[in-house]
Design an enzyme around this catalytic site. Structure first.
Site, short mmCIF file in Angstrom:
data_model
loop_
_atom_site.label_atom_id
_atom_site.label_comp_id
_atom_site.label_asym_id
_atom_site.label_seq_id
_atom_site.Cartn_x
_atom_site.Cartn_y
_atom_site.Cartn_z
N LYS A 24 -12.31 -28.48 -23.97
CA LYS A 24 -12.18 -29.69 -23.14
C LYS A 24 -10.89 -29.66 -22.31
CE LYS A 24 -12.32 -32.39 -26.81
NZ LYS A 24 -12.42 -31.35 -27.87
N ARG A 99 -14.74 -40.75 -29.42
CA ARG A 99 -14.96 -39.81 -30.52
C ARG A 99 -15.87 -40.39 -31.59
NH1 ARG A 99 -10.87 -36.07 -29.49
NH2 ARG A 99 -10.25 -35.10 -31.41
N ARG A 138 -5.08 -20.12 -30.29
CA ARG A 138 -4.64 -21.04 -29.22
C ARG A 138 -3.12 -21.20 -29.24
NH1 ARG A 138 -7.04 -26.93 -28.60
NH2 ARG A 138 -6.63 -26.98 -30.84
N ARG A 171 -0.09 -25.53 -32.14
CA ARG A 171 -0.21 -26.94 -32.52
C ARG A 171 -0.17 -27.07 -34.02
NH1 ARG A 171 -4.99 -29.86 -29.17
NH2 ARG A 171 -5.53 -30.58 -31.26
N ARG A 182 -10.72 -30.79 -39.66
CA ARG A 182 -11.07 -31.45 -38.40
C ARG A 182 -12.56 -31.28 -38.11
NH1 ARG A 182 -6.96 -28.62 -34.55
NH2 ARG A 182 -7.88 -29.83 -32.87
P1 AP5 Z 1 -9.04 -26.15 -25.68
O1 AP5 Z 1 -9.34 -26.31 -24.22
O2 AP5 Z 1 -7.66 -26.40 -26.16
O3 AP5 Z 1 -10.11 -26.98 -26.55
P2 AP5 Z 1 -10.23 -28.56 -26.78
O4 AP5 Z 1 -11.70 -28.87 -26.74
O5 AP5 Z 1 -9.34 -29.31 -25.85
O6 AP5 Z 1 -9.76 -28.62 -28.28
P3 AP5 Z 1 -8.77 -29.64 -29.01
O7 AP5 Z 1 -8.40 -29.00 -30.32
O8 AP5 Z 1 -7.68 -30.08 -28.10
O9 AP5 Z 1 -9.72 -30.78 -29.29
P4 AP5 Z 1 -9.52 -31.88 -30.29
O10 AP5 Z 1 -10.59 -32.74 -29.80
O11 AP5 Z 1 -9.58 -31.54 -31.72
O12 AP5 Z 1 -7.98 -32.30 -30.16
P5 AP5 Z 1 -7.32 -33.54 -29.48
O13 AP5 Z 1 -6.03 -33.08 -28.93
O14 AP5 Z 1 -8.27 -34.23 -28.58
O15 AP5 Z 1 -9.52 -24.66 -26.07
C1 AP5 Z 1 -9.34 -24.15 -27.38
C2 AP5 Z 1 -8.88 -22.68 -27.30
O16 AP5 Z 1 -9.97 -21.87 -26.84
C3 AP5 Z 1 -7.73 -22.42 -26.30
O17 AP5 Z 1 -6.90 -21.41 -26.82
C4 AP5 Z 1 -8.46 -21.94 -25.01
O18 AP5 Z 1 -7.63 -21.07 -24.23
C5 AP5 Z 1 -9.64 -21.19 -25.61
N1 AP5 Z 1 -10.86 -21.28 -24.80
C6 AP5 Z 1 -11.33 -22.38 -24.13
N2 AP5 Z 1 -12.52 -22.12 -23.54
C7 AP5 Z 1 -12.82 -20.81 -23.86
C8 AP5 Z 1 -13.93 -19.94 -23.54
N3 AP5 Z 1 -14.98 -20.36 -22.81
N4 AP5 Z 1 -13.92 -18.69 -24.05
C9 AP5 Z 1 -12.86 -18.24 -24.81
N5 AP5 Z 1 -11.77 -19.01 -25.13
C10 AP5 Z 1 -11.76 -20.28 -24.66
O19 AP5 Z 1 -7.04 -34.50 -30.72
C11 AP5 Z 1 -6.09 -34.17 -31.71
C12 AP5 Z 1 -6.16 -35.19 -32.85
O20 AP5 Z 1 -5.85 -36.50 -32.34
C13 AP5 Z 1 -7.54 -35.35 -33.50
O21 AP5 Z 1 -7.73 -34.38 -34.51
C14 AP5 Z 1 -7.45 -36.77 -34.03
O22 AP5 Z 1 -6.69 -36.81 -35.21
C15 AP5 Z 1 -6.66 -37.49 -32.94
N6 AP5 Z 1 -7.52 -38.09 -31.92
C16 AP5 Z 1 -7.59 -37.73 -30.59
N7 AP5 Z 1 -8.46 -38.51 -29.92
C17 AP5 Z 1 -8.93 -39.41 -30.83
C18 AP5 Z 1 -9.88 -40.47 -30.74
N8 AP5 Z 1 -10.51 -40.77 -29.59
N9 AP5 Z 1 -10.14 -41.17 -31.86
C19 AP5 Z 1 -9.52 -40.89 -33.04
N10 AP5 Z 1 -8.62 -39.89 -33.19
C20 AP5 Z 1 -8.33 -39.15 -32.09
MG MG Z 2 -7.62 -30.55 -26.13
#
Ligand code: AP5
Ligand code: MG
Length: 230
Positions: A24, A99, A138, A171, A182
């Site tokens: 994402k 989410r 990552r 991270r 997660r």
């Molecule tokens: P990346 O683009 O970083 O993936 P992402 O989908 O953004 O993954 P996140 O871990 O950021 O998602 P998340 O939803 O768990 O975390 P968030 O920060 O939102 O890509 C991942 C890796 O793969 C990278 O190294 C990239 O280079 C590589 N890659 C990408 N595409 C690729 C491809 N096609 N091929 C090969 N490699 C590729 O949330 C963090 C925490 O916050 C949550 O765990 C929760 O505790 C809290 N939180 C956030 N939002 C909420 C909410 N709405 N409600 C409740 N808690 C929340």
């Molecule tokens: Mg992200």
């Protein structure tokens, strides 16, 4: 160049859905540029609050460090307030919100009050084992959270962000035990959100196992079908 975010005199809201590690954060900037709207990423918002040691950050950190979702009470009002800020007046790309079904319904209500709705929900779909492998390699930049991957998407100079020169770090929640937690805790509510947007007819699913460029092409194709090509 990005196109104006306003459409039919209302707002353009695109939700980017996917399990942790689906891509994402990697893909959101292309869509934001294409539509001319900002990215609102709930994880970035929460990590900034943790770093600044605000009351929100302290409350959220307990959940984030265990791989759990922050409770809806903690995130919904803050996220919707951010969505109401001036820079999101023409709409936004939402990364990481909603989410849960409760968050999706709260978002629908808030947008309806503004005469808007979720126009498009783009779901980057891939199997759990591939997600875990991706997160192990990552890295993000310390200054702005720009996303890299030492296997699939390395920076030009090892350990340094191409965009702002800040050091790359892992991270806190990317350690394997937390990653598994997660997945276990967050995929079931994600599936409910996916079903919600399928039922409202705005869901488009993209195969997230393909290369970053191919996933970008799939997302842009779905966006162009909805909003028209530029
Ligand atoms: P990346 O683009 O970083 O993936 P992402 O989908 O953004 O993954 P996140 O871990 O950021 O998602 P998340 O939803 O768990 O975390 P968030 O920060 O939102 O890509 C991942 C890796 O793969 C990278 O190294 C990239 O280079 C590589 N890659 C990408 N595409 C690729 C491809 N096609 N091929 C090969 N490699 C590729 O949330 C963090 C925490 O916050 C949550 O765990 C929760 O505790 C809290 N939180 C956030 N939002 C909420 C909410 N709405 N409600 C409740 N808690 C929340
Ligand atoms: Mg992200």
């Amino acid at each position: 160049m990005g196109r104006q975010g306003r459409r039919h005199g209302t707002v353009t809201v695109v939700v980017l859905l996917g399990a942790p590690g689906a891509g994402k954060g990697t893909q959101a900037p292309v869509l934001a540029e294409r539509l001319g709207v900002p990215i609102l990423a709930s994880g970035d918002l929460l990590r900034a609050a943790v770093a600044a040691r605000t009351a929100l950050g302290t409350a959220a950190d307990r959940y984030m460090s265990r791989g759990q979702l922050v409770p809806d009470d903690t995130i919904v009002d803050i996220f919707l307030e951010r969505l109401g800020a001036d820079d999101a007046g023409g709409g936004a790309i939402l990364d990481g919100f909603p989410r849960t079904l409760g968050q999706a319904e709260a978002l629908d209500r808030a947008l309806a009050e503004r005469g808007g709705r979720v126009d498009l929900a783009l779901y980057i779909d891939l199997p759990e084992d591939d997600l875990v492998a991706r997160m192990a390699s990552r890295r993000i930049c310390a200054a702005n959270g720009h996303v890299y991957n030492i296997a699939s998407n390395p920076p030009r100079e090892p350990g340094v962000c191409d965009l702002d020169g800040s050091p790359l770090v892992q991270r806190e929640d990317d350690r394997e035990g937390t990653v598994r937690a997660r997945m276990a805790q967050q995929i079931p509510p994600l599936n409910e959100v996916v079903d919600h947007y399928r039922a409202t007819g705005v869901l488009r699913t993209i195969d997230g196992l393909r290369s970053i460029h191919e996933v970008t092409a799939g997302l842009l194709a779905a966006t162009n079908r909805e909003f028209g090509a530029i």
